[in-house]
Design a protein around this motif. Structure first.
Motif, PDB file in Angstrom:
ATOM      1  N   ARG A  14       0.891  -1.219   0.062  1.00 34.86           N
ATOM      2  CA  ARG A  14      -0.116  -0.134  -0.130  1.00 34.86           C
ATOM      3  C   ARG A  14       0.696   1.070   0.041  1.00 34.86           C
ATOM      4  NH1 ARG A  14      -4.314  -2.238   4.327  1.00 34.86           N
ATOM      5  NH2 ARG A  14      -5.452  -3.702   3.088  1.00 34.86           N
ATOM      6  N   LYS A  15       2.068   1.095  -0.016  1.00 33.84           N
ATOM      7  CA  LYS A  15       3.224   2.319  -0.026  1.00 33.84           C
ATOM      8  C   LYS A  15       3.075   3.112   1.073  1.00 33.84           C
ATOM      9  CE  LYS A  15       1.592   2.642  -4.809  1.00 33.84           C
ATOM     10  NZ  LYS A  15       1.147   3.688  -5.735  1.00 33.84           N
ATOM     11  N   ARG A  16       2.855   2.358   2.264  1.00 38.50           N
ATOM     12  CA  ARG A  16       2.721   2.953   3.465  1.00 38.50           C
ATOM     13  C   ARG A  16       3.842   2.585   4.322  1.00 38.50           C
ATOM     14  NH1 ARG A  16      -3.692   2.806   4.896  1.00 38.50           N
ATOM     15  NH2 ARG A  16      -4.345   4.234   3.260  1.00 38.50           N
ATOM     16  N   ASN A  17       4.771   1.782   3.765  1.00 39.54           N
ATOM     17  CA  ASN A  17       6.018   1.502   4.504  1.00 39.54           C
ATOM     18  C   ASN A  17       7.447   1.958   4.211  1.00 39.54           C
ATOM     19  OD1 ASN A  17       7.163   0.044   6.871  1.00 39.54           O
ATOM     20  ND2 ASN A  17       7.338  -1.910   5.588  1.00 39.54           N
ATOM     21  N   ASN A  18       8.241   2.513   4.857  1.00 38.06           N
ATOM     22  CA  ASN A  18       9.455   2.910   4.536  1.00 38.06           C
ATOM     23  C   ASN A  18      10.395   1.927   4.728  1.00 38.06           C
ATOM     24  OD1 ASN A  18      11.663   4.534   3.788  1.00 38.06           O
ATOM     25  ND2 ASN A  18      11.684   5.662   5.729  1.00 38.06           N
ATOM     26  N   VAL A  19      10.464   0.964   4.053  1.00 39.95           N
ATOM     27  CA  VAL A  19      11.115  -0.460   4.149  1.00 39.95           C
ATOM     28  C   VAL A  19      12.599  -0.079   3.958  1.00 39.95           C
ATOM     29  CG1 VAL A  19       9.387  -1.895   3.378  1.00 39.95           C
ATOM     30  CG2 VAL A  19      10.960  -1.005   1.586  1.00 39.95           C
ATOM     31  N   THR A  20      13.495  -0.805   4.597  1.00 36.71           N
ATOM     32  CA  THR A  20      14.963  -0.633   4.413  1.00 36.71           C
ATOM     33  C   THR A  20      15.574  -1.645   3.242  1.00 36.71           C
ATOM     34  OG1 THR A  20      15.309  -2.415   6.055  1.00 36.71           O
ATOM     35  CG2 THR A  20      15.178  -0.130   6.980  1.00 36.71           C
ATOM     36  N   LEU A  21      16.782  -1.160   2.968  1.00 37.65           N
ATOM     37  CA  LEU A  21      17.695  -2.063   2.028  1.00 37.65           C
ATOM     38  C   LEU A  21      17.715  -3.378   2.316  1.00 37.65           C
ATOM     39  CD1 LEU A  21      20.440  -0.120   0.623  1.00 37.65           C
ATOM     40  CD2 LEU A  21      18.657  -0.956  -0.732  1.00 37.65           C
ATOM     41  N   ARG A  22      17.980  -3.589   3.871  1.00 40.44           N
ATOM     42  CA  ARG A  22      17.653  -5.284   4.300  1.00 40.44           C
ATOM     43  C   ARG A  22      16.489  -5.987   4.136  1.00 40.44           C
ATOM     44  NH1 ARG A  22      20.931  -3.373   9.467  1.00 40.44           N
ATOM     45  NH2 ARG A  22      22.818  -3.208   8.639  1.00 40.44           N
ATOM     46  N   THR A  23      15.657  -5.072   4.240  1.00 41.64           N
ATOM     47  CA  THR A  23      14.001  -5.761   3.964  1.00 41.64           C
ATOM     48  C   THR A  23      14.035  -5.982   2.562  1.00 41.64           C
ATOM     49  OG1 THR A  23      13.096  -4.693   5.884  1.00 41.64           O
ATOM     50  CG2 THR A  23      11.633  -5.382   3.995  1.00 41.64           C
ATOM     51  N   VAL A  24      14.315  -5.097   1.492  1.00 45.39           N
ATOM     52  CA  VAL A  24      14.330  -5.345   0.034  1.00 45.39           C
ATOM     53  C   VAL A  24      15.158  -6.282  -0.353  1.00 45.39           C
ATOM     54  CG1 VAL A  24      14.779  -4.139  -1.840  1.00 45.39           C
ATOM     55  CG2 VAL A  24      13.827  -2.374  -0.211  1.00 45.39           C
ATOM     56  N   GLU A  25      16.436  -6.633   0.254  1.00 39.20           N
ATOM     57  CA  GLU A  25      17.186  -7.577  -0.023  1.00 39.20           C
ATOM     58  C   GLU A  25      16.560  -8.850   0.376  1.00 39.20           C
ATOM     59  OE1 GLU A  25      21.772  -8.342   0.078  1.00 39.20           O
ATOM     60  OE2 GLU A  25      21.169  -8.373   2.117  1.00 39.20           O
ATOM     61  N   GLN A  26      16.002  -9.077   1.532  1.00 32.81           N
ATOM     62  CA  GLN A  26      15.217 -10.174   2.041  1.00 32.81           C
ATOM     63  C   GLN A  26      14.085 -10.610   1.149  1.00 32.81           C
ATOM     64  OE1 GLN A  26      13.359  -9.687   5.996  1.00 32.81           O
ATOM     65  NE2 GLN A  26      12.729 -11.797   5.823  1.00 32.81           N
ATOM     66  N   MET A  27      13.323  -9.552   0.511  1.00 29.47           N
ATOM     67  CA  MET A  27      12.416  -9.746  -0.536  1.00 29.47           C
ATOM     68  C   MET A  27      12.844 -10.228  -1.656  1.00 29.47           C
ATOM     69  SD  MET A  27      10.042  -6.396  -0.147  1.00 29.47           S
ATOM     70  CE  MET A  27       8.622  -6.135   1.274  1.00 29.47           C
ATOM     71  N   ALA A  28      13.852  -9.513  -2.208  1.00 32.84           N
ATOM     72  CA  ALA A  28      14.298 -10.006  -3.471  1.00 32.84           C
ATOM     73  C   ALA A  28      14.944 -11.459  -3.636  1.00 32.84           C
ATOM     74  CB  ALA A  28      15.744  -8.970  -3.727  1.00 32.84           C
ATOM     75  N   GLN A  29      15.592 -11.972  -2.190  1.00 34.99           N
ATOM     76  CA  GLN A  29      16.128 -13.159  -2.197  1.00 34.99           C
ATOM     77  C   GLN A  29      15.030 -14.402  -2.233  1.00 34.99           C
ATOM     78  OE1 GLN A  29      18.502 -12.910   1.193  1.00 34.99           O
ATOM     79  NE2 GLN A  29      20.245 -12.307   0.141  1.00 34.99           N
ATOM     80  N   ALA A  30      14.002 -13.930  -1.639  1.00 33.67           N
ATOM     81  CA  ALA A  30      12.600 -14.851  -1.325  1.00 33.67           C
ATOM     82  C   ALA A  30      12.270 -14.774  -2.853  1.00 33.67           C
ATOM     83  CB  ALA A  30      11.718 -14.211  -0.498  1.00 33.67           C
ATOM     84  N   LEU A  31      12.274 -14.021  -3.564  1.00 34.77           N
ATOM     85  CA  LEU A  31      11.609 -13.978  -5.087  1.00 34.77           C
ATOM     86  C   LEU A  31      12.386 -14.286  -5.961  1.00 34.77           C
ATOM     87  CD1 LEU A  31       9.461 -10.596  -4.777  1.00 34.77           C
ATOM     88  CD2 LEU A  31       8.625 -13.154  -4.631  1.00 34.77           C
ATOM     89  N   GLU A  32      13.645 -14.423  -5.654  1.00 31.83           N
ATOM     90  CA  GLU A  32      14.911 -14.787  -6.598  1.00 31.83           C
ATOM     91  C   GLU A  32      15.100 -14.007  -7.605  1.00 31.83           C
ATOM     92  OE1 GLU A  32      14.048 -18.762  -7.663  1.00 31.83           O
ATOM     93  OE2 GLU A  32      14.692 -19.653  -5.485  1.00 31.83           O
ATOM     94  N   VAL A  33      15.069 -12.737  -7.319  1.00 27.80           N
ATOM     95  CA  VAL A  33      15.525 -11.469  -8.359  1.00 27.80           C
ATOM     96  C   VAL A  33      16.456 -10.723  -7.458  1.00 27.80           C
ATOM     97  CG1 VAL A  33      13.115 -11.632  -9.133  1.00 27.80           C
ATOM     98  CG2 VAL A  33      13.387 -10.074  -7.133  1.00 27.80           C
ATOM     99  N   SER A  34      16.780  -9.692  -8.202  1.00 21.72           N
ATOM    100  CA  SER A  34      17.776  -8.725  -7.550  1.00 21.72           C
ATOM    101  C   SER A  34      17.320  -7.486  -6.721  1.00 21.72           C
ATOM    102  CB  SER A  34      18.586  -8.083  -8.928  1.00 21.72           C
ATOM    103  OG  SER A  34      17.693  -7.271  -9.571  1.00 21.72           O
ATOM    104  N   ILE A  35      17.790  -6.839  -5.961  1.00 28.29           N
ATOM    105  CA  ILE A  35      17.517  -5.588  -5.465  1.00 28.29           C
ATOM    106  C   ILE A  35      17.226  -4.572  -6.461  1.00 28.29           C
ATOM    107  CG2 ILE A  35      18.155  -3.822  -3.773  1.00 28.29           C
ATOM    108  CD1 ILE A  35      20.008  -5.969  -2.464  1.00 28.29           C
TER     109      ILE A  35
END
Length: 174
Positions: free
Chosen positions: A57-78
């Motif tokens: 919903r674009k209401r979360n100021n995620v951090t790079l570590r969280t983005v990296e975690q998402m990317a790893q889980a989806l098997e894509v790049s940051i």
């Protein structure tokens, strides 16, 4: 970066992350709950469902570590999560959270020298505290996507892609 009445912040990085997550969710034909489960590394660990929904919903100021975690889980790049549909060089897809922080630090240092600014002046230009500036300059801490976007905007660069461009293509024509 301040939220609007709907709680959304005008940040292209937040937009790109939400867009990418939704595209992946649809491609995988998953409900939101099942998509969020992809980010769990083990019971009780990983991205919480609430964090996932707030990010969508674009209401979360995620951090790079969280983005990296998402990317790893989806098997894509940051980079894939951050740039949306913008084209970037293949090397950009190999960057880790740590190397992105180092690139940001190098860009900030280069710009500070190019503009002949003192550290506190550069912090003011970027709209961050001196403590945050020191962390950015040292590639330390867990940087948020709002901070990255604010740095890009302050430097007159595309917030979604400036980290993934070669140094000589960083400056936009005046």
């Amino acid at each position: 970066m301040l939220p609007n009445e709907a709680g959304e912040v005008n940040n292209p990085l937040r937009d790109n992350i939400a867009w990418f997550l939704e595209a992946e969710r649809r491609k995988r034909k998953l409900r939101h709950q099942h998509m969020a489960e992809l980010f769990k590394t083990s019971p009780g660990q990983g991205l919480a469902y609430r964090t996932y929904i707030r990010t969508m919903r674009k209401r979360n100021n995620v951090t790079l570590r969280t983005v990296e975690q998402m990317a790893q889980a989806l098997e894509v790049s940051i980079a894939a999560l951050l740039v949306g549909d913008a084209a970037v060089e293949p090397w950009a897809h190999k960057l880790t959270e740590k190397s992105i922080r180092a690139r940001l630090a190098a860009i900030i240092d280069s710009e500070r020298e190019r503009r002949n600014l003192l550290r506190y002046q550069m912090a003011e230009l970027l709209g961050v505290s001196e403590i945050t500036f020191t962390k950015l300059e040292r590639a330390a801490g867990n940087i948020s996507v709002d901070t990255i976007a604010a740095v890009g905007e302050a430097l007159g660069r595309d917030p979604a892609t400036f980290l993934f461009r070669e140094p000589d293509s960083q400056h936009q024509p005046a």
